[in-house]
Design an enzyme around this catalytic site. Sequence first.
Site, PDB file in Angstrom:
ATOM      1  N   ASP A   1      -2.257   2.822   3.365  1.00 40.49           N
ATOM      2  CA  ASP A   1      -1.882   2.142   4.600  1.00 40.49           C
ATOM      3  C   ASP A   1      -2.236   3.056   5.778  1.00 40.49           C
ATOM      4  O   ASP A   1      -3.391   3.092   6.216  1.00 40.49           O
ATOM      5  CB  ASP A   1      -0.379   1.853   4.463  1.00 40.49           C
ATOM      6  CG  ASP A   1       0.233   1.146   5.637  1.00 40.49           C
ATOM      7  OD1 ASP A   1      -0.098  -0.022   5.863  1.00 40.49           O
ATOM      8  OD2 ASP A   1       1.061   1.753   6.326  1.00 40.49           O
TER       9      ASP A   1
ATOM     10  N   VAL B   1       2.742  -6.561   1.272  1.00 37.46           N
ATOM     11  CA  VAL B   1       2.549  -7.172  -0.045  1.00 37.46           C
ATOM     12  C   VAL B   1       3.483  -6.570  -1.089  1.00 37.46           C
ATOM     13  O   VAL B   1       3.911  -5.422  -0.972  1.00 37.46           O
ATOM     14  CB  VAL B   1       1.079  -7.039  -0.525  1.00 37.46           C
ATOM     15  CG1 VAL B   1       0.151  -7.923   0.276  1.00 37.46           C
ATOM     16  CG2 VAL B   1       0.606  -5.583  -0.505  1.00 37.46           C
TER      17      VAL B   1
HETATM   18  P1  IMP Z   1       0.593   5.490   3.687  1.00 40.27           P
HETATM   19  O1  IMP Z   1       1.013   6.910   3.508  1.00 40.27           O
HETATM   20  O2  IMP Z   1       1.012   4.955   5.026  1.00 40.27           O
HETATM   21  O3  IMP Z   1      -0.864   5.258   3.416  1.00 40.27           O
HETATM   22  O4  IMP Z   1       1.465   4.650   2.721  1.00 40.27           O
HETATM   23  C1  IMP Z   1       1.176   4.404   1.415  1.00 40.27           C
HETATM   24  C2  IMP Z   1       2.421   3.937   0.707  1.00 40.27           C
HETATM   25  O5  IMP Z   1       3.192   3.030   1.509  1.00 40.27           O
HETATM   26  C3  IMP Z   1       2.063   3.143  -0.531  1.00 40.27           C
HETATM   27  O6  IMP Z   1       1.929   3.981  -1.660  1.00 40.27           O
HETATM   28  C4  IMP Z   1       3.215   2.196  -0.672  1.00 40.27           C
HETATM   29  O7  IMP Z   1       4.286   2.815  -1.361  1.00 40.27           O
HETATM   30  C5  IMP Z   1       3.682   1.958   0.748  1.00 40.27           C
HETATM   31  N1  IMP Z   1       3.112   0.695   1.268  1.00 40.27           N
HETATM   32  C6  IMP Z   1       2.194   0.546   2.237  1.00 40.27           C
HETATM   33  N2  IMP Z   1       1.939  -0.749   2.480  1.00 40.27           N
HETATM   34  C7  IMP Z   1       2.721  -1.436   1.610  1.00 40.27           C
HETATM   35  C8  IMP Z   1       2.883  -2.838   1.343  1.00 40.27           C
HETATM   36  O8  IMP Z   1       2.273  -3.727   1.953  1.00 40.27           O
HETATM   37  N3  IMP Z   1       3.758  -3.158   0.355  1.00 40.27           N
HETATM   38  C9  IMP Z   1       4.458  -2.221  -0.362  1.00 40.27           C
HETATM   39  N4  IMP Z   1       4.334  -0.909  -0.144  1.00 40.27           N
HETATM   40  C10 IMP Z   1       3.460  -0.526   0.834  1.00 40.27           C
END
Ligand code: IMP
Length: 175
Positions: free
Chosen positions: A100, A150
Amino acid sequence: MPAFEVLIDRARILRRIGELARAIRARHADPSELCVVAVMDGARVFCRQLVPMLDPALPVHEIRAKSYVGTQSSGNVTISGGETLRVADREVLIVEDIVDTGRTVARLREQFLAQGARGVQVVTLLSKPSRREVAVDLAFVGFEIEDRFVIGFGMDYEGRYRELPEVVVYDPARV
Ligand code: IMP
């Protein structure tokens, strides 16, 4: 719009995981050399499908990362569980459910390189490129999706819905 809406059905997910496994094997002639690190809990279901297609005997190391509260990223990533992991001189393959902001994989890559990993690559089932805050190089991506929250196929909303067999867009305000 309903609270639950199927975004990617199970047959498509499984087909794509097969393609990802082939792409990884094309890049790594001997996948058994890889140090596979799954980001728990979200990547468990994806990993269970992917890893046997690389090498059924490949150990999977688990690491925990948390950044989401409800449907929002908190901006802070907490990592735990990798204390006994030895990555020095190894090619690390991080397995993620969804990238994300990019903070989780950026933090993990930095940590593994600092611990002497020879290289760090990421395979993620999903990616939300429009949400990126930190530039990350994703070697293998299953599906790029828009900025929707999601659940299913390992992904949760506050610990629930991980066992749904497909990737579903979820809007808690509509439940
Ligand atoms: P990042 O560090 O912001 O890239 O976040 C990654 C983590 O956020 C993922 O491993 C998920 O645990 C959580 N995450 C991000 N988007 C979603 C989503 O749409 N649904 C569920 N978990 C999400």
